[in-house]
Motif scaffolding. Structure first.
Motif, short mmCIF file in Angstrom:
data_model
loop_
_atom_site.label_atom_id
_atom_site.label_comp_id
_atom_site.label_asym_id
_atom_site.label_seq_id
_atom_site.Cartn_x
_atom_site.Cartn_y
_atom_site.Cartn_z
N ALA A 109 -0.10 10.95 -4.78
CA ALA A 109 0.64 10.84 -3.51
C ALA A 109 2.27 11.13 -3.75
CB ALA A 109 0.33 9.86 -2.73
N PRO A 110 2.90 11.76 -2.97
CA PRO A 110 4.47 11.57 -3.00
C PRO A 110 5.06 9.97 -2.63
CG PRO A 110 3.62 12.54 -0.88
CD PRO A 110 2.48 12.47 -1.71
N ASP A 111 6.04 9.94 -3.25
CA ASP A 111 6.61 8.32 -3.13
C ASP A 111 7.18 8.23 -1.70
OD1 ASP A 111 7.43 5.79 -2.92
OD2 ASP A 111 8.26 6.06 -5.07
N ILE A 112 6.67 8.06 -0.40
CA ILE A 112 7.14 7.91 0.73
C ILE A 112 8.17 6.74 1.00
CG2 ILE A 112 6.84 7.74 3.18
CD1 ILE A 112 4.08 9.62 2.49
N MET A 161 -4.74 7.53 4.84
CA MET A 161 -3.59 7.35 4.79
C MET A 161 -3.27 6.34 3.60
SD MET A 161 -1.68 8.63 7.21
CE MET A 161 -0.30 7.61 7.48
N GLN A 162 -4.33 5.48 3.03
CA GLN A 162 -4.33 4.69 2.06
C GLN A 162 -4.16 5.61 0.74
OE1 GLN A 162 -7.67 2.35 2.78
NE2 GLN A 162 -6.57 0.58 3.00
N ASP A 163 -4.97 6.77 0.52
CA ASP A 163 -4.65 7.65 -0.28
C ASP A 163 -3.15 8.34 -0.43
OD1 ASP A 163 -7.17 7.37 -1.11
OD2 ASP A 163 -7.95 9.21 0.08
N LEU A 164 -2.59 8.54 0.55
CA LEU A 164 -1.23 8.70 0.96
C LEU A 164 -0.12 7.87 0.31
CD1 LEU A 164 0.69 11.23 1.44
CD2 LEU A 164 0.45 10.62 3.93
N GLY A 165 -0.72 6.39 0.23
CA GLY A 165 0.20 5.40 -0.15
C GLY A 165 0.62 4.34 0.53
N PHE A 166 -0.17 4.49 2.00
CA PHE A 166 0.25 3.63 2.88
C PHE A 166 -0.71 2.30 2.56
CE2 PHE A 166 2.14 7.20 4.63
CZ PHE A 166 2.95 6.77 5.40
N ARG A 167 -0.24 1.05 2.91
CA ARG A 167 -1.07 -0.34 3.17
C ARG A 167 -1.10 -0.69 4.73
NH1 ARG A 167 -0.83 -3.18 -1.56
NH2 ARG A 167 0.24 -2.01 -3.22
N VAL A 168 -2.30 -1.03 4.69
CA VAL A 168 -2.82 -1.63 6.04
C VAL A 168 -2.04 -3.13 6.17
CG1 VAL A 168 -4.73 -2.56 7.65
CG2 VAL A 168 -4.97 -0.23 6.37
N THR A 169 -1.66 -3.32 7.18
CA THR A 169 -1.21 -4.85 7.57
C THR A 169 -1.98 -5.47 8.66
OG1 THR A 169 0.62 -3.77 8.99
CG2 THR A 169 1.33 -4.05 6.90
N GLU A 170 -2.37 -4.65 9.76
CA GLU A 170 -3.06 -5.38 10.79
C GLU A 170 -4.17 -4.41 11.25
OE1 GLU A 170 -1.46 -7.92 13.49
OE2 GLU A 170 0.58 -8.09 12.26
N ALA A 177 -5.39 0.68 13.66
CA ALA A 177 -4.97 0.12 12.44
C ALA A 177 -3.39 0.37 12.08
CB ALA A 177 -5.74 0.59 11.14
N TRP A 178 -2.78 -0.56 11.39
CA TRP A 178 -1.21 -0.55 11.50
C TRP A 178 -1.00 -0.39 9.87
CZ3 TRP A 178 -3.48 -2.53 15.48
CH2 TRP A 178 -3.02 -2.30 16.75
N MET A 179 -0.16 0.59 9.39
CA MET A 179 0.20 0.88 8.02
C MET A 179 1.51 1.06 7.88
SD MET A 179 -3.07 3.41 7.97
CE MET A 179 -2.75 3.56 9.36
N ARG A 180 1.93 0.75 6.70
CA ARG A 180 3.25 0.81 6.21
C ARG A 180 3.55 1.25 4.95
NH1 ARG A 180 5.53 -2.12 1.50
NH2 ARG A 180 3.71 -3.31 0.89
N ARG A 181 4.65 1.83 4.76
CA ARG A 181 5.39 2.36 3.27
C ARG A 181 6.71 1.11 3.43
NH1 ARG A 181 3.47 3.81 -1.00
NH2 ARG A 181 5.52 4.41 -1.56
N LYS A 182 7.62 1.19 4.06
CA LYS A 182 8.69 0.24 4.23
C LYS A 182 8.08 -0.88 4.63
CE LYS A 182 10.33 1.30 8.97
NZ LYS A 182 9.07 0.85 9.54
N PRO A 183 8.90 -2.35 4.03
CA PRO A 183 8.05 -3.55 4.37
C PRO A 183 8.07 -4.05 5.58
CG PRO A 183 10.28 -3.68 3.16
CD PRO A 183 9.88 -2.34 3.48
N THR A 184 7.99 -3.44 6.48
CA THR A 184 7.84 -3.80 7.87
C THR A 184 6.31 -3.86 8.38
OG1 THR A 184 8.04 -1.58 8.84
CG2 THR A 184 9.80 -3.14 8.82
N VAL A 185 5.83 -3.90 9.55
CA VAL A 185 4.35 -4.15 9.94
C VAL A 185 3.89 -2.67 9.82
CG1 VAL A 185 2.68 -4.31 11.54
CG2 VAL A 185 4.35 -6.21 11.26
N HIS A 186 4.75 -1.74 10.14
CA HIS A 186 4.11 -0.30 9.86
C HIS A 186 5.22 0.79 9.92
CE1 HIS A 186 4.40 -1.27 14.24
NE2 HIS A 186 3.54 -0.23 14.79
#
Ligand SMILES: [Ca+2]
Ligand SMILES: [Fe+2]
Ligand SMILES: [Fe+2]
Ligand SMILES: [Fe+2]
Ligand SMILES: [Fe+2]
Lengths: 365, 365, 365, 365
Positions: free
Chosen positions: B12-15, B170-179, B191-200
């Motif tokens: 995945a690209p680094d978003i 989205m996880q394959d694209l590098g996102f992480r679920v937060t809630e 579901a909420w997903m983030r790259r930068k370190p906020t909730v989404h």
């Protein structure tokens, strides 16, 4: 009004401000948790029957009393008068009106001296006093303040069937109207009246009465009010939040309405405006203006219109509730034939027979 | 999901973050009034067809584009990637997924260089870019700030029928679920997903899609959000306020939802929390928890559940909307068989077949 | 720098963020009162020798340790790394630099697993770890929040004689500069560097070092910081307030500096800006700009320039302090030959040989 | 006082509140920029010679006048009285005191009717009026509000050599003392007095006088005051900030002092407390209490003690300034023999012959 309260010859007492409310609560521990642990009012004194509370800025003995009783109700709306002599005036004023009047030199509650209680022409238990013990003003006690700090007792709000009749009587008692809600035919739905130079010391809300609509404390800032909501959420008591937070049209204040464990309604409020000049402009709101009660157009929940606390006579028995015969504000705004508008004459933003944003459900499901 | 999006072999690209949204608006002047005159976004550049806007803190050319068009819709959800090379990765990633991919070295919009746009597996027009012109960061320009100052683009929110399918992609694209919001049977409602370190950076909301639910800007403080409401009231545009202000359960942020002149939904939001650690705890909310979407238990208005903006394919035609077949969050919480509770298992504060406080009307009239 | 730290061949560990500081305090009860009773940090664990504290949002075991000792000092500046493998990288990185390195699989403190501690090339005790016990994130616990709620550990600030030397080493360690203070001759007085996308995880302040300048916690809103001052006043501890509150030029954040019972400096801070893009614009401030450290031009008190906490080597002995030979920021701004200006080149608002507004006294009496 | 102002037999006029100040400014454009462009006061009316301004909440024609003149000074401290008849009382009151009195049925300024101006026993140009044109109260005009919105004229502050003499005269005029600053020998350094139920409508500050110390506007919240500072920084006018922001001990309000282009001092202030009861507790502060003027112990800059604006007689000539012979607050707190303490009797936090935190410089360099 068909049945006006006559204007007494006797001069009115010089009222300083709304001073305290005496509430009957059915579960003293539950009420203590609500007012002390959650809302953070300061306990001046307490025993197994009664708790005397005050907000940050108060230097008299209390501005809220919780008294244990069988029936949740209001035992007194109490006003402070300028001088001891004003109590004689209060007696004369109400006796001339034919009201039941009781005076106790030693006061009806702890911390308060010579007092006059009456069953007023509208059926409300009004008290007047001057003398009070002084206690510490907690304004500088930032070590004790909480995020939702309640600073002042701001006002009462009373439900009564005939608002113009109530207003005329209150004007005779020395109050001045600052704002009201009317319709094109001149029906008055509510009126706000003051002694101290804020928007009100009490308001008259049209409805079946006499009942108490709410008692209101002021905070310094808006985030203090939001903090109360956040705390109620954390305690899983968000169902205590009845309406708001929001911005009032009337008074321009930021507000929140809560319901205590007995259903007594408590408002928290901040940032109305100075009204102390005799020619202070009166603001009249159209009952159909959807921003009159919430400047953001958020709906008024029905319970806010319909519910209220009983009030007691001087024997401690509940006053009978008399039905309002004028139009109801809820009916003319969100009832079948009611409407409210965001912009007068603009169909977009006009809610016909429904409330504003919160009540679109029925139309969509 | 019955129809999972396969995991590409290509990395995945680094978003870095959600960077801007491109909106099609039908009345450019009306939209300019909303976003510039009312919300106070800064105009980087504009002509008769398009306005490039940014919030206070932004140093790239824009974080919102308003483009005049026939049909109100979203033309791009645009993400910034860490390096130019990430665009090659984006091409490979989406080509492997069989998606339509278009790359333009000169960019699709002013101020942005080499860009990749795709029709992603969920039907959304996603863009990736790295190069952008720098413009003045207005953070120190307090002479230009307004009471409702919008500081950052915080996140997107997308409506899609199958949330777990969307999350996996989205996880394959590098996102992480937060809630997320689920029920006991494991149905996922959002579901909420983030790259930068906020909730989404984006969230997936279950519903008929692909559609855009909202785009969100952050403010510094809560009073900034209240000021937007107050200003809309003053302009007699309170009907632009769809929901809130309130406190989210999910994300813990303070929020407000507006609708722009085309009905595009804009959130304003503040004070979620840091999520940048790889083991950041995921918070799962019960769909019946009445504080999940509003911590204060205030009702979610139906339009918030049902309405969304169309999204465009790379030719500028609207993507067809596919119906959600899983349970709807609105139906399970405020529909005929739905319910929500303030305290799990406590009938007091449990709303059966109705929403919370705002919707008591139907039961009383 | 005449004596540059060489760039290791070994790759740097992937640092997530500044994670905790370990302080040696001489009176544990006094420190507990300061950090727990006054500042409201949450106690994760404590005994007679050590107290593990955290701020609202933290989900790892602690972000501040108070350990009882003879000499007030800093025992560790601790950073969290992305993965367990990053600890091997940390070992290799610092061994190549010839630094003393100690690794403990069981950690140096409770709640933390495998850790690497080093005496870094600047003489600071740096720690790296990944594994930590998780504890409750208190973000939703509004029932426990106080008016001055500290939400996040935001950054460290270190005093070192040669700022460019320190910056180059920190860049090798993977940090990026976001802002700095220089003069026309290129002398660097301070630099701010980040891993997480805020203005900094640590800053290097030019002065006699190695010493710790401060540790900083973030609040949500500005009034939270004011509430800390108000509370200190109520407790008659206003002499703990060293500088501020004010608005920084550098970082654009609202700030306050306190001194704990041992003189360790604690900053409270809110509302800097996002810096996570690789081309985030670096802001360089002129050392003579009187708004660089206080945007309102209020004076920096001398103790803020001169005082700092000793730091310990891995045996627990204080590191010797090496004198700064470059110009001192205090001397060039408020010393005999120093000056600072409000508007470059405008004699009005230029303070010659004195500090800004606060120091006019000597000239008038 | 050796030279008491006699108590008139004539009753005092019933003063409602401080209503407006008339300032002479030497550069009308520069003053307009300061008060209108920066502070955001609303222009009611203006021409080449004079600008009539008001704050958000004001409904009378103005509460600040900027009049172009040769010499920066105060032409009037104007109070509103309850009724037209109070002007007759004002005339009689001051004539009995032997003061020069001038009455103009058409008023001295636009927007104001029948007015009385006097040179009062302390040398100040006091005005009394009742009639005023009404203008729009801007409280609901959130579309026009700025981050630093000034809501009310709160109070004046006057410099006079003999504070007890001034207090006694003001009490005769119907004012009540709410707070004061004294020392053990009974020297009074300053006193605060009110008509409206806030901490003051004016204060008497001991010093060479008659001079005007400051005029003060109130905001709703503390962040509004911080926003003014931030804006001045952005405009590179931070040297207009003289002192603060901070929390007062006296009044408990949050404050900021600015200097306008002529050096006239303007305070911005919020959140004092209700004082309207006749037995409102008077708070007396020890002059050596370092938290009396700044609750956080931050230093009072010398210019704040020494500078003030001249006041004019009724012919427009400056009143001669008479030296204070009582001790000066600056000398007893930060002069050679002065001291102030954080905790009475505690040498730690006691500043001997120096001011608090801000003035440590001389002792360290
Ligand atoms: Ca009825
Ligand atoms: Fe109310
Ligand atoms: Fe959102
Ligand atoms: Fe810092
Ligand atoms: Fe003042």
């Amino acid at each position: 009004s068909d049945n006006p309260v006559p204007t007494p010859q006797a001069p009115a007492p010089d009222i300083l401000r709304c001073a305290y409310m005496e509430l009957i609560v059915t579960d003293l521990a539950a009420s203590r948790q609500f007012y002390v642990d959650i809302l953070g009012l300061y306990v001046t004194e307490e025993d197994d029957e009664v708790i005397y509370l005050r907000s940050t800025e108060e230097f008299i003995h209390h501005n809220l009393i919780l008294r244990k009783g069988e029936l949740a109700a209001v035992r007194a709306f109490s006003y402070r008068v300028r001088a001891p002599e004003d109590l004689d005036k209060a007696v004369a004023f109400y006796e001339e009106l034919g009201c039941r009047v009781e005076r106790r030199k030693e006061g009806f509650t702890k911390g308060i001296g010579d007092s006059v209680r009456v069953e007023d022409p509208l059926g409300f238990p009004y008290e007047f006093f001057h003398q009070s013990e002084h206690v510490e003003r907690m304004s500088w006690r930032y070590d004790l303040h909480i995020p939702g700090e309640l600073v002042r007792l701001d006002h009462f709000n009373q439900i009564t069937p005939d608002v113009p009749r109530a207003v005329k009587y209150m004007q005779d008692l020395g109050f001045r109207v600052t704002e009201d809600i009317q319709d094109d035919e001149g029906t008055v739905y509510a009126a706000w009246m003051r002694r101290k130079p804020t928007v009100h010391d009490t308001a008259m809300t049209g409805g079946d009465g006499p009942r108490m609509h709410h008692v209101c404390f002021a905070t310094h800032e808006k985030h203090n009010i939001l903090a109360i909501c956040d705390k109620l959420g954390a305690l899983r008591r968000s169902d205590s939040i009845e309406r708001g937070p929001g911005r009032h049209g009337v008074s321009n204040a930021f507000y929140l309405y809560l319901r205590d464990p007995d259903g007594h309604r408590v408002e928290v409020y901040t940032q109305d405006y100075y009204t102390g000049d005799p020619d202070n402009p009166v603001v009249t709101w159209d009952v159909h203006d959807n921003q009159r009660r919430d400047w953001w157009g958020n709906p008024v929940v029905p319970s806010w219109y319909t519910d209220g606390s009983l009030v007691l006579d001087l024997d401690g028995n509940p006053q009978p509730v008399i039905e309002r015969t004028d139009n109801s504000e809820m009916a003319v705004t969100i009832g079948a034939d009611g409407f409210s508008y965001t912009r007068e004459g603009d169909a977009a933003g006009t809610y016909q027979g429904e409330a504003a944003k919160g009540f679109k459900l029925g139309h969509q499901l």
